[in-house]
Design an enzyme around this catalytic site. Structure first.
Site, PDB file in Angstrom:
ATOM      1  N   ILE A   1      32.913  45.780  51.934  1.00 43.87           N
ATOM      2  CA  ILE A   1      33.390  46.485  53.140  1.00 43.87           C
ATOM      3  C   ILE A   1      32.680  47.837  53.256  1.00 43.87           C
ATOM      4  O   ILE A   1      32.710  48.625  52.323  1.00 43.87           O
ATOM      5  CB  ILE A   1      34.918  46.736  53.065  1.00 43.87           C
ATOM      6  CG1 ILE A   1      35.674  45.435  52.883  1.00 43.87           C
ATOM      7  CG2 ILE A   1      35.389  47.471  54.316  1.00 43.87           C
ATOM      8  CD1 ILE A   1      37.174  45.625  52.714  1.00 43.87           C
TER       9      ILE A   1
ATOM     10  N   LYS B   1      38.576  54.440  42.997  1.00 37.62           N
ATOM     11  CA  LYS B   1      38.123  54.211  44.376  1.00 37.62           C
ATOM     12  C   LYS B   1      38.864  55.138  45.340  1.00 37.62           C
ATOM     13  O   LYS B   1      38.262  55.697  46.266  1.00 37.62           O
ATOM     14  CB  LYS B   1      38.334  52.749  44.746  1.00 37.62           C
ATOM     15  CG  LYS B   1      37.413  51.806  43.959  1.00 37.62           C
ATOM     16  CD  LYS B   1      37.860  50.361  44.095  1.00 37.62           C
ATOM     17  CE  LYS B   1      36.908  49.401  43.399  1.00 37.62           C
ATOM     18  NZ  LYS B   1      37.483  48.053  43.230  1.00 37.62           N
TER      19      LYS B   1
ATOM     20  N   GLY C   1      32.993  40.672  43.523  1.00 35.15           N
ATOM     21  CA  GLY C   1      32.135  39.489  43.404  1.00 35.15           C
ATOM     22  C   GLY C   1      30.680  39.854  43.647  1.00 35.15           C
ATOM     23  O   GLY C   1      30.370  40.870  44.289  1.00 35.15           O
TER      24      GLY C   1
END
Ligand code: HSE
Length: 438
Positions: free
Chosen positions: A137, A206, A304
């Site tokens: 994203i 994050k 991933g």
């Protein structure tokens, strides 16, 4: 086509291999975008003899990161190794020796991002890190560019794919926690140390990065109140469902009306019809709430090899375009004053509603005492169920679940401490926050 751009790749695990695959498969379109070619000059690994994907050119493997980073034919260092000490030393060396940097390393950025950005700025170099937060994203670009003219009130959502995967699989397939974690590991979602995922540390790193960009303040991971998903059991999910909720791993950063920041990572009950309740598996989703733009929701795969490589290589493209245009370091780091104090609301002052699960002895007076303790700490009950466990380990145990109205967290915790200390309770009470605006 201009002079080739030399790249040093640091790390060749799941993400590094994904980067090499993407560069091989999309080379033509990427180089067309850049107007120059990209050349991998070397790949830093700890063990060159390890078995790797055949697409990894073994002739480029080296253990000598320092020599590779220093070499004159390297323009850009791409760090996908993870960890703080060695990765940090190589990234610093890169900036000191005039190399642009792309990194996916949220732990490093959370710890040293402000200093590294300052070093990059001082040297006139780019430091890009799209892949560090929410995998595929492009949330960093949204905050740095797309919404840079607005004032952000809040940025929150699901930013750890492993935690979301685990909770999703526990719910949909009835898996045990450990089995779901093993699946996430074999899919390449989990950190090398998965306690960072399930303990909330990865999401906190994050959130630290996002909050700095959103609020321009030197937020540190120590400012974030962290709880992992390990406190969530199948029985909590089932009760949550009965009340119309799902349990999701959230990270929340918001600017309160008094100017303080509310920064937290924790599993939360969200209403079943809320957008974040529909984000399953390794998907992430991040809301940005701007003063003028209102709420904006981005969602996509947060972990991933493929999604993460897309973000890493998008940064490579950006840096390469800047190089070709002769215009690097166009963007300021985002933190206005690195030394200014950050004012954070202590978690005890949070006002929230709560899910509370107690295991109590089933005998007269228990409910009256429990609700009495809650009442004496100004905690008001909104809904309640009592259930005898199907396979009661104790003849006398019953489960009591409360949803509370909004209460101050320190009041609720004081009530629970009092209740758990009594003879009425047989095992520690589980408390999970409810987030209504999700
Ligand atoms: N372990 C991380 C996650 C990888 O599960 O989200 C992406 O940062």
């Amino acid at each position: 086509v201009g002079k080739p751009i030399g790249i040093a790749l640091i790390g060749c695990g799941v993400v590094g291999t994904g980067v090499l695959r993407l560069l091989a498969e999309h080379r033509e379109s990427i180089e067309a975008r850049i107007g120059s070619s990209l050349e991998i000059r070397g790949i830093v690994v700890s063990d060159p003899s390890r078995e790797r994907d055949p697409l990894v050119p073994s002739a480029l493997l080296t253990t000598d990161g320092e020599a590779l980073v220093r070499s004159h034919d390297v323009d850009l260092v791409v760090e996908v190794m993870g960890g703080v000490a060695r990765a940090g030393a190589l990234v610093r060396l890169a900036l000191e020796t005039g190399k642009h940097v792309v990194t996916a390393n949220k732990a490093l950025l959370a710890e040293e991002g402000v200093a590294l950005s300052a070093l990059a700025e001082q040297k006139g170099l780019d430091l890009y890190y799209e892949a560090a937060v929410a995998g595929g994203i492009p949330i960093i670009r949204v905050l740095r560019e797309g919404l840079s003219s607005d004032r952000v009130r809040a940025v929150y959502g699901i930013v750890n794919g492993t935690s979301n995967y685990i909770l999703s699989r526990m719910r949909s397939a009835g898996l045990e926690f450990a089995v779901a974690l093993a699946e996430a590991q074999s899919a390449g979602y989990a950190e090398a140390d998965p306690t960072l995922d399930v303990g909330g540390g990865d999401a906190a790193h994050k959130l630290t990065v996002l909050a700095r960009l959103a609020f321009g303040q030197h937020v540190r991971t120590e400012h974030v109140a962290i709880e992992g998903i390990d406190r969530v059991s199948r029985v909590d999910m089932q009760f949550a469902e009965r009340f119309g909720y799902e349990i999701k791993p959230l990270a929340i950063a918001q600017r309160l009306t008094d100017g303080r920041l509310d920064l937290r990572v924790h599993p939360a009950l969200v209403q079943q019809d809320a957008a974040l309740a529909g984000i399953h598996g390794a998907l992430n989703a991040v809301y940005v709430h701007g003063e003028l733009v209102g709420p904006s929701l981005l969602s996509g795969l947060g972990a991933g090899a493929g999604p993460t490589a897309v973000s890493v290589v998008a940064d490579v493209v950006d840096v390469a375009q800047n190089l070709v245009a002769g215009a690097p370091a166009r963007r300021a780091a985002g933190v206005r004053d690195a030394n200014a104090k950050v004012s954070v609301q202590p978690i005890g002052e949070l006002v929230s509603s709560y899910y509370v699960r107690m295991t109590v002895r089933d005998r007269p007076g228990v409910l009256a005492r429990v609700t009495g303790s809650l009442a004496s700490h100004a905690v008001s009950v909104e809904q309640m169920v009592q259930q005898r466990p199907e396979t009661a380990s104790s003849e006398v145990a019953a489960t009591l679940v409360f949803l509370t109205h909004e209460a101050r967290e320190q009041d609720l915790r004081a009530a629970i401490t009092e209740i758990d200390a009594s003879q009425d309770v047989v095992s520690p009470t589980n408390v999970i926050r409810i987030v209504d605006q999700a």
